[in-house]
Design a protein around this motif. Structure first.
Motif, PDB file in Angstrom:
ATOM      1  N   ASN A  93       4.512 -13.653   1.538  1.00  0.00           N
ATOM      2  CA  ASN A  93       5.026 -14.699   2.439  1.00  0.00           C
ATOM      3  C   ASN A  93       4.000 -14.835   3.567  1.00  0.00           C
ATOM      4  O   ASN A  93       3.927 -14.004   4.459  1.00  0.00           O
ATOM      5  CB  ASN A  93       6.400 -14.249   2.969  1.00  0.00           C
ATOM      6  CG  ASN A  93       6.935 -15.193   4.035  1.00  0.00           C
ATOM      7  OD1 ASN A  93       6.413 -16.300   4.229  1.00  0.00           O
ATOM      8  ND2 ASN A  93       7.984 -14.758   4.733  1.00  0.00           N
ATOM      9  N   LYS A  96       3.793 -16.916   5.870  1.00  0.00           N
ATOM     10  CA  LYS A  96       4.353 -17.398   7.152  1.00  0.00           C
ATOM     11  C   LYS A  96       3.422 -18.462   7.731  1.00  0.00           C
ATOM     12  O   LYS A  96       2.828 -19.229   6.971  1.00  0.00           O
ATOM     13  CB  LYS A  96       4.579 -16.217   8.110  1.00  0.00           C
ATOM     14  CG  LYS A  96       5.451 -15.130   7.491  1.00  0.00           C
ATOM     15  CD  LYS A  96       5.922 -14.106   8.472  1.00  0.00           C
ATOM     16  CE  LYS A  96       6.782 -13.081   7.754  1.00  0.00           C
ATOM     17  NZ  LYS A  96       7.249 -12.045   8.619  1.00  0.00           N
ATOM     18  N   HIS A 138      15.227 -16.855   5.451  1.00  0.00           N
ATOM     19  CA  HIS A 138      14.439 -15.840   6.147  1.00  0.00           C
ATOM     20  C   HIS A 138      14.963 -15.667   7.569  1.00  0.00           C
ATOM     21  O   HIS A 138      15.326 -16.646   8.223  1.00  0.00           O
ATOM     22  CB  HIS A 138      12.959 -16.235   6.162  1.00  0.00           C
ATOM     23  CG  HIS A 138      12.078 -15.084   6.535  1.00  0.00           C
ATOM     24  ND1 HIS A 138      11.928 -14.669   7.824  1.00  0.00           N
ATOM     25  CD2 HIS A 138      11.319 -14.249   5.776  1.00  0.00           C
ATOM     26  CE1 HIS A 138      11.122 -13.621   7.859  1.00  0.00           C
ATOM     27  NE2 HIS A 138      10.730 -13.357   6.599  1.00  0.00           N
ATOM     28  N   GLU A 181      13.537 -15.216  10.283  1.00  0.00           N
ATOM     29  CA  GLU A 181      12.840 -15.978  11.328  1.00  0.00           C
ATOM     30  C   GLU A 181      13.362 -17.412  11.398  1.00  0.00           C
ATOM     31  O   GLU A 181      13.473 -17.998  12.463  1.00  0.00           O
ATOM     32  CB  GLU A 181      11.328 -15.959  11.051  1.00  0.00           C
ATOM     33  CG  GLU A 181      10.726 -14.595  11.404  1.00  0.00           C
ATOM     34  CD  GLU A 181       9.521 -14.213  10.556  1.00  0.00           C
ATOM     35  OE1 GLU A 181       8.958 -15.083   9.872  1.00  0.00           O
ATOM     36  OE2 GLU A 181       9.151 -13.018  10.572  1.00  0.00           O
ATOM     37  N   GLU A 218      15.849  -7.789   3.732  1.00  0.00           N
ATOM     38  CA  GLU A 218      14.837  -7.565   4.762  1.00  0.00           C
ATOM     39  C   GLU A 218      15.513  -7.162   6.067  1.00  0.00           C
ATOM     40  O   GLU A 218      15.998  -8.026   6.812  1.00  0.00           O
ATOM     41  CB  GLU A 218      14.035  -8.846   5.003  1.00  0.00           C
ATOM     42  CG  GLU A 218      13.269  -9.303   3.774  1.00  0.00           C
ATOM     43  CD  GLU A 218      12.125 -10.231   4.127  1.00  0.00           C
ATOM     44  OE1 GLU A 218      11.005  -9.950   3.708  1.00  0.00           O
ATOM     45  OE2 GLU A 218      12.353 -11.210   4.860  1.00  0.00           O
ATOM     46  N   ALA A 278      12.803  -4.155  10.632  1.00  0.00           N
ATOM     47  CA  ALA A 278      11.611  -3.634   9.946  1.00  0.00           C
ATOM     48  C   ALA A 278      10.546  -4.716   9.752  1.00  0.00           C
ATOM     49  O   ALA A 278       9.416  -4.414   9.395  1.00  0.00           O
ATOM     50  CB  ALA A 278      12.009  -3.054   8.604  1.00  0.00           C
ATOM     51  N   ILE A 279      10.929  -5.982  10.014  1.00  0.00           N
ATOM     52  CA  ILE A 279       9.974  -7.060   9.727  1.00  0.00           C
ATOM     53  C   ILE A 279       8.872  -7.103  10.777  1.00  0.00           C
ATOM     54  O   ILE A 279       9.150  -7.254  11.970  1.00  0.00           O
ATOM     55  CB  ILE A 279      10.690  -8.434   9.664  1.00  0.00           C
ATOM     56  CG1 ILE A 279      11.702  -8.422   8.507  1.00  0.00           C
ATOM     57  CG2 ILE A 279       9.682  -9.564   9.497  1.00  0.00           C
ATOM     58  CD1 ILE A 279      12.519  -9.671   8.400  1.00  0.00           C
ATOM     59  N   GLY A 280       7.679  -6.917  10.326  1.00  0.00           N
ATOM     60  CA  GLY A 280       6.502  -7.030  11.197  1.00  0.00           C
ATOM     61  C   GLY A 280       6.434  -5.959  12.282  1.00  0.00           C
ATOM     62  O   GLY A 280       5.610  -6.043  13.178  1.00  0.00           O
ATOM     63  N   GLY A 306       9.890  -5.927   4.695  1.00  0.00           N
ATOM     64  CA  GLY A 306       9.897  -5.349   6.045  1.00  0.00           C
ATOM     65  C   GLY A 306       8.892  -4.220   6.103  1.00  0.00           C
ATOM     66  O   GLY A 306       9.215  -3.102   5.694  1.00  0.00           O
ATOM     67  N   SER A 307       7.667  -4.550   6.582  1.00  0.00           N
ATOM     68  CA  SER A 307       6.599  -3.548   6.718  1.00  0.00           C
ATOM     69  C   SER A 307       6.318  -2.792   5.418  1.00  0.00           C
ATOM     70  O   SER A 307       6.041  -1.607   5.432  1.00  0.00           O
ATOM     71  CB  SER A 307       6.915  -2.570   7.849  1.00  0.00           C
ATOM     72  OG  SER A 307       7.016  -3.275   9.065  1.00  0.00           O
ATOM     73  N   CYS A 308       6.426  -3.515   4.309  1.00  0.00           N
ATOM     74  CA  CYS A 308       6.087  -2.890   3.031  1.00  0.00           C
ATOM     75  C   CYS A 308       4.565  -2.922   2.879  1.00  0.00           C
ATOM     76  O   CYS A 308       3.921  -3.941   3.118  1.00  0.00           O
ATOM     77  CB  CYS A 308       6.775  -3.655   1.910  1.00  0.00           C
ATOM     78  SG  CYS A 308       6.510  -2.899   0.319  1.00  0.00           S
ATOM     79  N   LEU A 324       9.039  -8.351  -0.841  1.00  0.00           N
ATOM     80  CA  LEU A 324       8.629  -9.626  -0.224  1.00  0.00           C
ATOM     81  C   LEU A 324       7.747  -9.216   0.952  1.00  0.00           C
ATOM     82  O   LEU A 324       8.201  -8.558   1.883  1.00  0.00           O
ATOM     83  CB  LEU A 324       9.858 -10.407   0.248  1.00  0.00           C
ATOM     84  CG  LEU A 324       9.565 -11.734   0.957  1.00  0.00           C
ATOM     85  CD1 LEU A 324       8.740 -12.674   0.088  1.00  0.00           C
ATOM     86  CD2 LEU A 324      10.875 -12.455   1.350  1.00  0.00           C
ATOM     87  N   ILE A 325       6.466  -9.591   0.852  1.00  0.00           N
ATOM     88  CA  ILE A 325       5.472  -9.004   1.744  1.00  0.00           C
ATOM     89  C   ILE A 325       4.965 -10.035   2.755  1.00  0.00           C
ATOM     90  O   ILE A 325       4.557 -11.136   2.350  1.00  0.00           O
ATOM     91  CB  ILE A 325       4.256  -8.488   0.927  1.00  0.00           C
ATOM     92  CG1 ILE A 325       4.704  -7.825  -0.392  1.00  0.00           C
ATOM     93  CG2 ILE A 325       3.358  -7.584   1.764  1.00  0.00           C
ATOM     94  CD1 ILE A 325       5.577  -6.603  -0.238  1.00  0.00           C
ATOM     95  N   GLY A 326       4.978  -9.663   4.014  1.00  0.00           N
ATOM     96  CA  GLY A 326       4.468 -10.559   5.062  1.00  0.00           C
ATOM     97  C   GLY A 326       3.037 -10.205   5.398  1.00  0.00           C
ATOM     98  O   GLY A 326       2.090 -10.611   4.708  1.00  0.00           O
ATOM     99  N   GLY A 327       2.865  -9.405   6.431  1.00  0.00           N
ATOM    100  CA  GLY A 327       1.542  -9.039   6.945  1.00  0.00           C
ATOM    101  C   GLY A 327       0.583  -8.562   5.867  1.00  0.00           C
ATOM    102  O   GLY A 327      -0.592  -8.964   5.838  1.00  0.00           O
TER     103      GLY A 327
HETATM  104  P1  PGA Z   1       6.341  -7.921   7.026  1.00  0.00           P
HETATM  105  O1  PGA Z   1       7.260  -9.222   6.762  1.00  0.00           O
HETATM  106  O2  PGA Z   1       5.959  -7.405   5.646  1.00  0.00           O
HETATM  107  O3  PGA Z   1       5.182  -8.379   7.829  1.00  0.00           O
HETATM  108  O4  PGA Z   1       7.209  -6.934   7.724  1.00  0.00           O
HETATM  109  C1  PGA Z   1       8.088  -9.376   5.688  1.00  0.00           C
HETATM  110  C2  PGA Z   1       8.756 -10.729   5.678  1.00  0.00           C
HETATM  111  O5  PGA Z   1       9.065 -11.256   6.749  1.00  0.00           O
HETATM  112  O6  PGA Z   1       9.001 -11.281   4.598  1.00  0.00           O
END
Ligand code: PGA
Length: 690
Positions: free
Chosen positions: A446, A448, A533, A535, A605, A609-611, A650-652, A670-673
């Motif tokens: 993701n 973002k 999501h 956010e 998520e 834990a997200i970001g 979430g910070s995976c 589901l991966i962000g950063g």
């Molecule tokens: P993150 O985000 O891996 O940066 O914690 C996950 C997400 O918001 O999907």
């Protein structure tokens, strides 16, 4: 602390078990001796002769069997709760009796260990207090006793033990005690047993003299005896110390008619003599008198003196002689001594030079075949030194070995069962794994609001190359901003990566400036869309109702939905995570049909834990994933739940992904950063290969 408790209980259990087995056994193999002891106790409470002999004998066999069996049950931890309570009750009663013995001294030797070990009443009380404490410890935590035989097989050990001890007891009653702990055992030299060794402590006495002078009376001892002006009135002597008592101190034989003491003469007699011992001839078993006669015949033939010893009067002796035709003389001895010499009425002993060479109960007298020559040449005329070892071997073969074999077989059986169970569990696990394999393993990125078009294109190209060179073991999705979609779609054609959007409108089409509809997303070539999501829920106020619209439109336009749920930190701290996630599902996706829901992937998520760099632990994540699956099963049935992929977000990172993905209910991430760099993202994708 817990281990110390376990050790404590087991030490107490072994202490009690071994003591009970020993004391039960030595009493059980001497049922008559135990019966005499019971009679002593009854006499001490003025109940002598009140109970018939068969009752006291049954009590003797019963009490010993119970004690021995309780010991074995403790040792093997059989019926732990009941046995520990019974042992406590037993010890409670025994301790009360020993307090009474200690205070009033009604019986000299408690008889706890039969004739094997003699304890003073003080020693008995101390021993019982220790055992009582041990019994309390065991009774408080009986389940800490480690089992040696599993429950379904315990009945074998229980029955075997009871049968063994009762049969042993009855056999010893029929014959003689299996082990003879009394001073008249085979091999005992009676004269030696009567000796007082030089230097042994002598009994001490103290005399007090009562003297008077001028009408005044006073007591004096030998050390302050006054002058002759005092006149003697009286004196008293008391014993202050017991002195040495030899093991045999009451052996005396006398001629009933002349009153002559024959002890020394009989013991000094060279060669063999047969002695028929009967404490009371009135109660003697006369069924085997034929066998006794045969022995008398043999004794006469071989010139071996034979005589009877009894405490009965002349009348009873005459009656016996008339009844059995006995021609051998009878002498008199103390009844208790005779009961101690042999536990059979009548019983036969063979003396040689004052030494007990052999003993027989009236039920097992030597046969004609055994008496086929002079005693010197016969086995029965010799002390058998191997007999103790033979007896111990016999017990080992008849009792210890079978129990040992039972224990080993039981352990083997328990082990095979355990292995079978392990195999079964493994099978279930494999089945679950197989089922799990049926649902998709997914790693979705993701992006973002990161990466401009050129950066996005570069990343996708790099990913394309990396994954073409090293095929992923899962589905890979990249979810990009709207403006990247069409371009990226062109780059992904025929590649192992799918495309998704990060959002879509909640309206189908029309005058909604700035919005992008689900249909438009689909038309770029994208297959997925992330909805719900946190956010978007937080910053763009997307309510469950709005999300419901979006989900429906996405599905209607052939998009698959990655639907996000998760709790805030406060909600987690209030332990409301399950409730929150379920409500989010119910608010936007649980109204779908099962067919529609098949196109939904759930992403759990936790917002905290997200970001943030904080990841839920794999156990935390597994717990809530399992809950989410159960909620889906409740709503759509087990099969749909088994097919639904539930991703963690979430910070995976590549470092924690393997542990998270190893959990049975986590189907990917589901991966962000970490989705913004090829190496990071690839690292997570590779976690599915571990
Ligand atoms: P993150 O985000 O891996 O940066 O914690 C996950 C997400 O918001 O999907």
């Amino acid at each position: 602390m817990k281990t110390a408790g376990y050790i404590g209980v087991n030490v107490c259990r072994f202490l009690l078990g071994i003591t009970f087995i020993f004391s039960g056994y030595v009493k059980a193999i001497d049922p008559l001796g135990t019966q005499y002891k019971i009679a002593d106790y009854l006499a001490a409470v003025n109940l002598a002769g009140v109970l018939p002999d068969w009752i006291t004998l049954t009590a003797s066999v019963g009490v010993s069997a119970v004690e021995f069996s309780l010991g074995i049950f403790l040792l093997f931890a059989i019926q732990r709760r009941q046995v520990s309570r019974l042992v406590l009750l037993f010890m409670g009663v025994m301790t009360l009796i020993s307090v009474w013995l200690f205070l009033s001294n009604p019986v000299k030797d408690c008889g706890c260990f039969g004739d094997a070990i003699h304890l003073s009443n003080g020693e008995t009380l101390a021993k019982n207090l220790v055992l009582l404490v041990a019994a309390v410890v065991v009774a408080c935590r009986p389940l800490c006793m480690v089992r040696f035989i599993s429950k379904p097989n315990q009945w074998i050990a229980t029955n075997y033990t009871v049968v063994f001890i009762v049969v042993s007891s009855l056999f010893c009653l029929y014959d003689l005690p299996f082990f003879d702990f009394r001073p008249y055992h085979i091999g005992a030299d009676i004269r030696k047993g009567m000796e007082i060794p030089a230097g042994a402590p002598q009994p001490k006495f103290e005399t007090t003299f009562i003297l008077s002078k001028d009408g005044v009376q006073r007591e004096f001892g030998l050390d302050n005896y006054p002058d002759s002006t005092w006149a003697f009135v009286n004196s008293k002597t008391v014993q202050t110390e017991e002195g040495y008592v030899p093991p045999i101190h009451d052996f005396a034989i006398c001629d009933g008619t002349s009153g002559e003491d024959l002890t020394a003469q009989i013991l000094a007699r060279k060669g063999y003599s047969f002695v028929l011992v009967s404490p009371y001839l009135e109660q003697a078993d006369d069924t085997n008198f034929g066998a006794i006669d045969r022995i008398y015949e043999y004794a006469r033939r071989e010139n071996v003196p034979m005589f009877g010893l009894t405490a009965s009067r002349n009348q009873a002796i005459r009656r016996w002689q008339e009844l059995t035709g006995a021609e051998y003389p009878f002498y008199t001895a103390d009844a208790t001594t005779l009961k101690t010499i042999i536990r059979s009425n009548p019983g036969l002993i063979l003396l040689k030079n004052g030494v007990v060479v052999n003993k027989w109960s009236h039920n097992r007298l030597p046969t004609e075949e055994e008496l086929n020559g002079p005693l010197e040449q016969l086995d029965i005329g010799k002390i058998n030194p191997a007999s103790i070892t033979e007896k111990i071997t016999m017990i080992a073969l008849w009792f210890v070995l079978p129990l040992l074999l039972l224990t080993l077989t039981d352990r083997l059986w328990a082990w095979t069962r355990w292995m079978k169970e392990k195999k079964r569990r493994n099978k279930i696990y494999q089945l679950l794994k197989k089922r799990r394999k049926m649902r998709k393993k997914i790693v979705a990125g993701n992006w973002k609001m990161n990466l401009n078009l050129q950066e996005g294109v570069a990343l996708v190209k790099e990913l394309n190359e990396a994954l073409s060179a090293d095929q992923p073991n899962c589905d890979v999705i990249v979810c990009t901003p709207f403006i990247h979609l069409a371009t990226v779609a062109g780059l992904l054609n025929g590649k192992p990566i799918s495309l998704g959007a990060e959002n879509c409108a909640d309206k189908e089409k029309g005058a909604y400036t700035g919005e992008v509809s689900a249909e438009m997303v689909k038309s770029t070539g994208a297959e997925y869309v992330i909805l719900g999501h946190s956010e978007r829920r937080q910053y763009y106020r997307e309510t469950p109702e709005i999300l419901k619209e979006k989900v429906e439109l996405a599905l209607k336009n052939g998009l698959k939905v990655i639907f996000c749920i998760g709790e805030t930190l406060e909600e987690r701290e209030a332990n409301k995570q399950n409730e929150v996630c379920k409500a989010e599902l119910e608010g936007s996706v649980f109204h779908l049909s099962a067919e529609e829901f098949a196109n939904v992937v759930i992403a759990y998520e936790p917002i905290w834990a997200i970001g943030t760099g904080k990841t839920a632990t794999s156990d935390q994540a597994e717990e809530i994933h399992a809950f989410i699956r159960s909620a889906i099963a409740e709503k759509f049935g087990k099969d749909v739940a088994e097919q639904t992929s539930i991703l963690y977000g979430g910070s995976c990172k590549a470092s924690n992904a393997p542990e998270l993905f190893a959990k049975p209910n986590i189907d990917g991430g589901l991966i962000g950063g970490a989705a913004l760099k090829c190496a990071d993202f690839k690292g997570i994708i590779d976690a599915w290969k571990k």
